[in-house]
Motif scaffolding. Structure first.
Motif, PDB file in Angstrom:
ATOM      1  N   THR A 281       0.828  -1.207   0.000  1.00 14.14           N
ATOM      2  CA  THR A 281       0.000   0.000   0.000  1.00 14.14           C
ATOM      3  C   THR A 281       0.863   1.258   0.000  1.00 14.14           C
ATOM      4  N   VAL A 282       1.895   1.258   0.854  1.00 17.14           N
ATOM      5  CA  VAL A 282       2.791   2.413   0.895  1.00 17.14           C
ATOM      6  C   VAL A 282       3.545   2.560  -0.422  1.00 17.14           C
ATOM      7  N   ALA A 283       3.961   1.426  -1.002  1.00 23.16           N
ATOM      8  CA  ALA A 283       4.682   1.461  -2.283  1.00 23.16           C
ATOM      9  C   ALA A 283       3.835   2.109  -3.372  1.00 23.16           C
ATOM     10  N   ALA A 284       2.521   1.880  -3.332  1.00 23.35           N
ATOM     11  CA  ALA A 284       1.634   2.438  -4.353  1.00 23.35           C
ATOM     12  C   ALA A 284       1.570   3.958  -4.298  1.00 23.35           C
ATOM     13  N   PHE A 285       1.816   4.533  -3.123  1.00 28.75           N
ATOM     14  CA  PHE A 285       1.759   5.987  -2.965  1.00 28.75           C
ATOM     15  C   PHE A 285       3.141   6.640  -2.985  1.00 28.75           C
ATOM     16  N   ILE A 353      18.222  -2.714   4.434  1.00 25.99           N
ATOM     17  CA  ILE A 353      17.144  -1.918   3.853  1.00 25.99           C
ATOM     18  C   ILE A 353      17.303  -0.440   4.152  1.00 25.99           C
ATOM     19  N   GLY A 354      18.105  -0.104   5.162  1.00 22.43           N
ATOM     20  CA  GLY A 354      18.272   1.284   5.575  1.00 22.43           C
ATOM     21  C   GLY A 354      18.687   2.228   4.456  1.00 22.43           C
ATOM     22  N   PRO A 355      19.765   1.891   3.706  1.00 20.83           N
ATOM     23  CA  PRO A 355      20.179   2.795   2.616  1.00 20.83           C
ATOM     24  C   PRO A 355      19.106   2.989   1.559  1.00 20.83           C
ATOM     25  N   ALA A 360      13.363   6.788  -0.116  1.00 20.31           N
ATOM     26  CA  ALA A 360      11.906   6.895   0.013  1.00 20.31           C
ATOM     27  C   ALA A 360      11.490   8.076   0.873  1.00 20.31           C
ATOM     28  N   LEU A 361      12.458   8.901   1.275  1.00 22.46           N
ATOM     29  CA  LEU A 361      12.128  10.064   2.091  1.00 22.46           C
ATOM     30  C   LEU A 361      11.387  11.124   1.293  1.00 22.46           C
ATOM     31  N   LYS A 362      11.566  11.112  -0.023  1.00 21.24           N
ATOM     32  CA  LYS A 362      10.886  12.048  -0.904  1.00 21.24           C
ATOM     33  C   LYS A 362      10.223  11.275  -2.034  1.00 21.24           C
ATOM     34  N   ALA A 366      12.377   6.044  -7.365  1.00 18.66           N
ATOM     35  CA  ALA A 366      13.057   5.052  -6.537  1.00 18.66           C
ATOM     36  C   ALA A 366      12.372   4.829  -5.198  1.00 18.66           C
ATOM     37  N   ALA A 367      11.415   5.668  -4.855  1.00 17.88           N
ATOM     38  CA  ALA A 367      10.788   5.593  -3.531  1.00 17.88           C
ATOM     39  C   ALA A 367      10.044   4.282  -3.266  1.00 17.88           C
ATOM     40  N   PRO A 368       9.357   3.667  -4.265  1.00 16.33           N
ATOM     41  CA  PRO A 368       8.632   2.425  -3.971  1.00 16.33           C
ATOM     42  C   PRO A 368       9.528   1.214  -3.735  1.00 16.33           C
ATOM     43  N   LEU A 369      10.801   1.266  -4.180  1.00 17.31           N
ATOM     44  CA  LEU A 369      11.662   0.078  -4.146  1.00 17.31           C
ATOM     45  C   LEU A 369      11.794  -0.550  -2.763  1.00 17.31           C
ATOM     46  N   PRO A 370      12.174   0.191  -1.715  1.00 19.40           N
ATOM     47  CA  PRO A 370      12.319  -0.471  -0.411  1.00 19.40           C
ATOM     48  C   PRO A 370      11.014  -1.058   0.113  1.00 19.40           C
ATOM     49  N   TRP A 371       9.903  -0.401  -0.202  1.00 10.70           N
ATOM     50  CA  TRP A 371       8.603  -0.913   0.247  1.00 10.70           C
ATOM     51  C   TRP A 371       8.238  -2.202  -0.467  1.00 10.70           C
ATOM     52  N   LEU A 372       8.584  -2.289  -1.752  1.00 13.66           N
ATOM     53  CA  LEU A 372       8.320  -3.521  -2.496  1.00 13.66           C
ATOM     54  C   LEU A 372       9.188  -4.664  -1.985  1.00 13.66           C
TER      55      LEU A 372
END
Length: 398
Positions: A281-285, A353-355, A360-362, A366-372
């Protein structure tokens, strides 16, 4: 007071005393001791490792010496740890005190789980009793910071001494009321404590359960990243944690009852899938600009709700399955190994996963990658847990 009720009251008292002190520890180190962020992070990390990483040690000793002795020893150790924190004046003393408070948890937590596995009778069931433990513990976790805040004006020393006092009361109650013979003595045929690692089915289950712990830990590690992306602030985390506590207190027992009516493999798989959906869900946004008003926190809120529902399903049933895996053997080392493996997985997973979470801070591509990636972990566990649970049920003859 019966042993089940004693354990429930004890869980509330333990969590009350813990959360009176530990949430304020970082502020004390920063404002009173003037420690740098690196030193504060080291103290908090060592405290966690002293507890989670040494659960296996506590579980092994609980099986050898009996849970009663380990619970009382853990109480005494935490009293000493909080006492040292109360009079800490530099990095070394606060580190020693923090590590002792963590090690105390490593001593008594597996022993408490071992006792809980024994007192969950046929009527209530182990899973339901572990659910009750979660509710009573959450009540203590909610009350603890309020109790600590009442002492905030006096200072951290008062908080730490207050926490030590709470555990002193717990020690006296347990010393008087906890029966001396609550578990059969260890038998020679049970084998050495490291036999748990020869149980391939338990090792596989431990891997899957570690994925659950890694996912649940993201409430503390990854959730702040999503709140930052949405334009929120740290102050907006408090209502989300209050929501999580409210869900556990009001819904844990009903959720456990429903989950128990279904096949174990299905329930556990459903819990893991809810956690995967939370990250999905977070990855989608994540790649989009945050919504306006209160809607900006919608992804974070959905993440919390889905993670907590998944946790409420998985944890009590998983604790029950561990006891079934142990069979007639002492369960302390099983619960200890489960927690230690989970702690190591959380440590390694967060480092890896930290780096990626920094990206995903903005909002961005690239923001959805860690969530996926986070979503993939519980999704794999959801698939793996079905044959594992079936094998456990077959072994236990349930």
């Amino acid at each position: 007071m019966t042993v089940p009720l004693l354990l429930l009251v004890n869980q509330f008292i333990f969590m009350l005393g813990f959360y009176m002190v530990v949430p304020f520890l970082a502020v004390f180190m920063r404002e009173d001791l003037a420690l740098q962020s690196a030193a504060i992070g080291l103290v908090l990390g060592m405290r966690t490792f002293a507890q989670q990483g040494l659960f296996l040690v506590g579980g092994a000793f609980a099986d050898k010496l009996g849970p009663r002795k380990l619970i009382l020893l853990g109480c005494a150790t935490r009293i000493v740890g909080f006492g040292i924190l109360a009079f800490s004046f530099d990095f070394t003393t606060v580190l020693i005190g923090a590590c002792l408070t963590g090690f105390a948890g490593a001593l008594f937590s597996p022993a408490i789980s071992s006792l809980a596995a024994k007192v969950g009778d046929d009527k209530e069931g182990r899973a339901r009793f572990f659910a009750k433990l979660a509710v009573w513990g959450e009540l203590g976790a909610v009350a603890g910071p309020f109790a600590g805040a009442l002492l905030l004006g006096i200072g951290f020393k008062a908080m730490a001494l207050g926490g030590a006092g709470v555990f002193a009361v717990a020690y006296l109650i347990l010393h008087i009321r906890l029966p001396r013979e609550v578990q059969a003595p260890r038998r020679a045929e049970d084998g050495p404590w490291w036999h748990v690692f020869r149980d391939r089915l338990f090792v596989l289950f431990t891997f899957a359960h570690s994925g659950f712990l890694l996912s649940y830990n993201q409430l503390y590690f990854a959730l702040p990243v999503e709140i930052t992306r949405s334009g929120g602030s740290e102050t907006e985390m408090a209502p989300l944690f209050m929501l999580a506590s409210l869900m556990i207190v009001t819904l844990q027992l009903p959720v456990t009852r429903i989950a128990q009516r279904l096949p174990w493999g299905f329930s556990l798989s459903a819990g893991f899938l809810l956690m995967a959906l939370a990250f999905g869900t977070v990855a989608a946004f994540a790649s989009h600009a945050p919504m306006g008003g209160l809607l900006k926190l919608a992804p974070a809120t959905l993440m919390v709700i889905l993670l907590i529902f998944g946790q409420m399903i998985v944890k009590p049933i998983a604790m029950d399955i561990v006891a079934r895996m142990a069979g007639t053997r002492p369960t302390g080392v099983y619960y200890g190994a489960l927690a230690s493996a989970g702690g190591l997985t959380v440590l390694l997973g967060n480092v890896l996963i930290g780096p990626l979470l920094d990206g995903a801070l903005k909002p961005g591509s690239a923001a959805p990658l860690p969530w996926l990636i986070l979503a993939v972990v519980p999704a794999i566990c959801a698939l793996a847990i079905i044959p594992i649970a079936q094998a456990v049920t077959k072994r236990a003859g349930a």
